[in-house]
Motif scaffolding. Structure first.
Motif, PDB file in Angstrom:
ATOM      1  N   TRP A 122       0.802  -1.225   0.000  1.00  0.00           N
ATOM      2  CA  TRP A 122       0.000   0.000   0.000  1.00  0.00           C
ATOM      3  C   TRP A 122       0.833   1.272   0.000  1.00  0.00           C
ATOM      4  N   ASP A 123       2.042   1.223   0.584  1.00  0.00           N
ATOM      5  CA  ASP A 123       2.898   2.404   0.653  1.00  0.00           C
ATOM      6  C   ASP A 123       4.085   2.206  -0.286  1.00  0.00           C
ATOM      7  N   PRO A 124       4.176   2.975  -1.361  1.00  0.00           N
ATOM      8  CA  PRO A 124       5.298   2.800  -2.298  1.00  0.00           C
ATOM      9  C   PRO A 124       6.669   3.014  -1.649  1.00  0.00           C
ATOM     10  N   LYS A 125       6.690   3.701  -0.498  1.00  0.00           N
ATOM     11  CA  LYS A 125       7.965   3.916   0.206  1.00  0.00           C
ATOM     12  C   LYS A 125       8.223   2.830   1.248  1.00  0.00           C
ATOM     13  N   MET A 126       7.381   1.786   1.238  1.00  0.00           N
ATOM     14  CA  MET A 126       7.560   0.604   2.095  1.00  0.00           C
ATOM     15  C   MET A 126       7.711   0.966   3.569  1.00  0.00           C
ATOM     16  N   TRP A 174      13.571  -1.913   1.232  1.00  0.00           N
ATOM     17  CA  TRP A 174      13.062  -3.246   0.936  1.00  0.00           C
ATOM     18  C   TRP A 174      14.130  -4.127   0.290  1.00  0.00           C
ATOM     19  N   GLU A 175      15.009  -3.534  -0.487  1.00  0.00           N
ATOM     20  CA  GLU A 175      16.115  -4.304  -1.080  1.00  0.00           C
ATOM     21  C   GLU A 175      17.067  -4.798   0.014  1.00  0.00           C
ATOM     22  N   ASP A 176      17.347  -3.970   1.010  1.00  0.00           N
ATOM     23  CA  ASP A 176      18.187  -4.420   2.137  1.00  0.00           C
ATOM     24  C   ASP A 176      17.522  -5.566   2.892  1.00  0.00           C
ATOM     25  N   ALA A 177      16.211  -5.486   3.063  1.00  0.00           N
ATOM     26  CA  ALA A 177      15.494  -6.568   3.743  1.00  0.00           C
ATOM     27  C   ALA A 177      15.621  -7.865   2.952  1.00  0.00           C
ATOM     28  N   ARG A 178      15.516  -7.791   1.639  1.00  0.00           N
ATOM     29  CA  ARG A 178      15.668  -8.992   0.811  1.00  0.00           C
ATOM     30  C   ARG A 178      17.048  -9.603   0.987  1.00  0.00           C
ATOM     31  N   ARG A 179      18.075  -8.763   0.912  1.00  0.00           N
ATOM     32  CA  ARG A 179      19.448  -9.272   1.066  1.00  0.00           C
ATOM     33  C   ARG A 179      19.667  -9.895   2.449  1.00  0.00           C
ATOM     34  N   LYS A 180      19.092  -9.284   3.471  1.00  0.00           N
ATOM     35  CA  LYS A 180      19.247  -9.780   4.840  1.00  0.00           C
ATOM     36  C   LYS A 180      18.618 -11.171   5.009  1.00  0.00           C
ATOM     37  N   TYR A 181      17.390 -11.335   4.548  1.00  0.00           N
ATOM     38  CA  TYR A 181      16.647 -12.571   4.824  1.00  0.00           C
ATOM     39  C   TYR A 181      16.903 -13.684   3.825  1.00  0.00           C
ATOM     40  N   ILE A 182      17.337 -13.364   2.619  1.00  0.00           N
ATOM     41  CA  ILE A 182      17.596 -14.432   1.651  1.00  0.00           C
ATOM     42  C   ILE A 182      18.756 -15.311   2.124  1.00  0.00           C
ATOM     43  N   GLY A 183      19.635 -14.749   2.936  1.00  0.00           N
ATOM     44  CA  GLY A 183      20.750 -15.521   3.484  1.00  0.00           C
ATOM     45  C   GLY A 183      20.312 -16.652   4.408  1.00  0.00           C
ATOM     46  N   PHE A 184      19.124 -16.530   4.995  1.00  0.00           N
ATOM     47  CA  PHE A 184      18.624 -17.580   5.879  1.00  0.00           C
ATOM     48  C   PHE A 184      18.105 -18.795   5.122  1.00  0.00           C
ATOM     49  N   LEU A 185      17.816 -18.630   3.834  1.00  0.00           N
ATOM     50  CA  LEU A 185      17.201 -19.719   3.082  1.00  0.00           C
ATOM     51  C   LEU A 185      18.081 -20.958   3.000  1.00  0.00           C
ATOM     52  N   SER A 186      19.394 -20.795   3.055  1.00  0.00           N
ATOM     53  CA  SER A 186      20.278 -21.966   2.979  1.00  0.00           C
ATOM     54  C   SER A 186      20.119 -22.884   4.188  1.00  0.00           C
ATOM     55  N   ARG A 187      19.549 -22.368   5.271  1.00  0.00           N
ATOM     56  CA  ARG A 187      19.330 -23.175   6.480  1.00  0.00           C
ATOM     57  C   ARG A 187      17.900 -23.706   6.605  1.00  0.00           C
ATOM     58  N   VAL A 188      17.048 -23.371   5.644  1.00  0.00           N
ATOM     59  CA  VAL A 188      15.644 -23.774   5.682  1.00  0.00           C
ATOM     60  C   VAL A 188      15.508 -25.189   5.126  1.00  0.00           C
ATOM     61  N   GLU A 247       8.482 -18.931   8.133  1.00  0.00           N
ATOM     62  CA  GLU A 247       9.002 -18.132   9.240  1.00  0.00           C
ATOM     63  C   GLU A 247       9.986 -17.081   8.747  1.00  0.00           C
ATOM     64  N   VAL A 248      10.875 -17.457   7.839  1.00  0.00           N
ATOM     65  CA  VAL A 248      11.840 -16.496   7.289  1.00  0.00           C
ATOM     66  C   VAL A 248      11.101 -15.413   6.495  1.00  0.00           C
ATOM     67  N   ALA A 249      10.179 -15.830   5.633  1.00  0.00           N
ATOM     68  CA  ALA A 249       9.436 -14.864   4.817  1.00  0.00           C
ATOM     69  C   ALA A 249       8.608 -13.930   5.694  1.00  0.00           C
ATOM     70  N   SER A 250       7.971 -14.488   6.719  1.00  0.00           N
ATOM     71  CA  SER A 250       7.156 -13.663   7.621  1.00  0.00           C
ATOM     72  C   SER A 250       8.010 -12.680   8.400  1.00  0.00           C
ATOM     73  N   ALA A 251       9.215 -13.095   8.776  1.00  0.00           N
ATOM     74  CA  ALA A 251      10.116 -12.187   9.495  1.00  0.00           C
ATOM     75  C   ALA A 251      10.492 -11.007   8.603  1.00  0.00           C
ATOM     76  N   MET A 252      10.718 -11.280   7.321  1.00  0.00           N
ATOM     77  CA  MET A 252      11.046 -10.186   6.414  1.00  0.00           C
ATOM     78  C   MET A 252       9.848  -9.236   6.269  1.00  0.00           C
ATOM     79  N   VAL A 253       8.666  -9.783   6.096  1.00  0.00           N
ATOM     80  CA  VAL A 253       7.473  -8.957   5.950  1.00  0.00           C
ATOM     81  C   VAL A 253       7.230  -8.149   7.226  1.00  0.00           C
ATOM     82  N   ALA A 254       7.552  -8.733   8.378  1.00  0.00           N
ATOM     83  CA  ALA A 254       7.372  -8.025   9.651  1.00  0.00           C
ATOM     84  C   ALA A 254       8.224  -6.763   9.717  1.00  0.00           C
ATOM     85  N   GLU A 255       9.292  -6.705   8.955  1.00  0.00           N
ATOM     86  CA  GLU A 255      10.138  -5.503   8.914  1.00  0.00           C
ATOM     87  C   GLU A 255       9.338  -4.279   8.454  1.00  0.00           C
ATOM     88  N   LEU A 256       8.252  -4.512   7.733  1.00  0.00           N
ATOM     89  CA  LEU A 256       7.434  -3.394   7.251  1.00  0.00           C
ATOM     90  C   LEU A 256       6.623  -2.759   8.372  1.00  0.00           C
TER      91      LEU A 256
END
Length: 146
Positions: free
Chosen positions: A25-29, A34-48, A56-65
């Motif tokens: 809803w907010d173009p300024k997120m 939002w790109e930093d959030a992607r880089r931060k959380y994509i690193g956890f995927l190797s342990r999933v 849980e990883v995806a929800s944690a990233m969305v919670a950053e909003l």
């Protein structure tokens, strides 16, 4: 066909990230990079190792909003037997300014208590008087629908 789950998870993650980027809803997120959030959380995927951990990883990233009403669920989280369906079980019309009038009660499966309409369990009962007419009782306040 063999599916590489780790590659599939990265694709799902990137698609979810992109959908939030394009349709949030907010173009300024909410001021979040939002790109930093992607880089931060994509690193956890190797342990999933399964879908629940991915969620849980995806929800944690969305919670950053910082928006409390967003989350991620999968069909695995809600097997068919556990899926709930909200049903008030009635049709309503505007009253005469005194609330809402019940015009019909839909009872659901009368043999299964969990499938009965809350309106059919009212005390005193709301008694339909014909196929499209129910008793004229009115609520004293407007219903809160969520």
């Amino acid at each position: 066909m063999k599916i590489d789950k780790s590659v599939e998870r990265v694709q799902m993650f990137n698609e979810m990230w992109r959908l939030y980027r394009d349709y949030f809803w907010d173009p300024k997120m909410n001021g979040k990079n939002w790109e930093d959030a992607r880089r931060k959380y994509i690193g956890f995927l190797s342990r999933v190792s399964n879908r629940t951990e991915f969620n849980e990883v995806a929800s944690a990233m969305v919670a950053e909003l910082g928006v409390g009403h967003t989350s991620m669920r999968s069909p695995i989280d809600f097997p068919d037997k556990q899926r709930g369906l909200g049903r008030l079980g009635g049709a309503f019309s505007d009253g005469d300014g005194d609330g809402v009038m019940v015009v019909e009660v839909y009872d659901g499966d009368i043999d299964l208590a969990e499938d009965r309409s809350p309106l059919s369990l009212a005390n005193p009962p709301i008694v339909p008087r014909g196929p499209n007419y129910a008793d004229q009782r009115r609520t004293r306040s407007q219903p809160k629908l969520f």
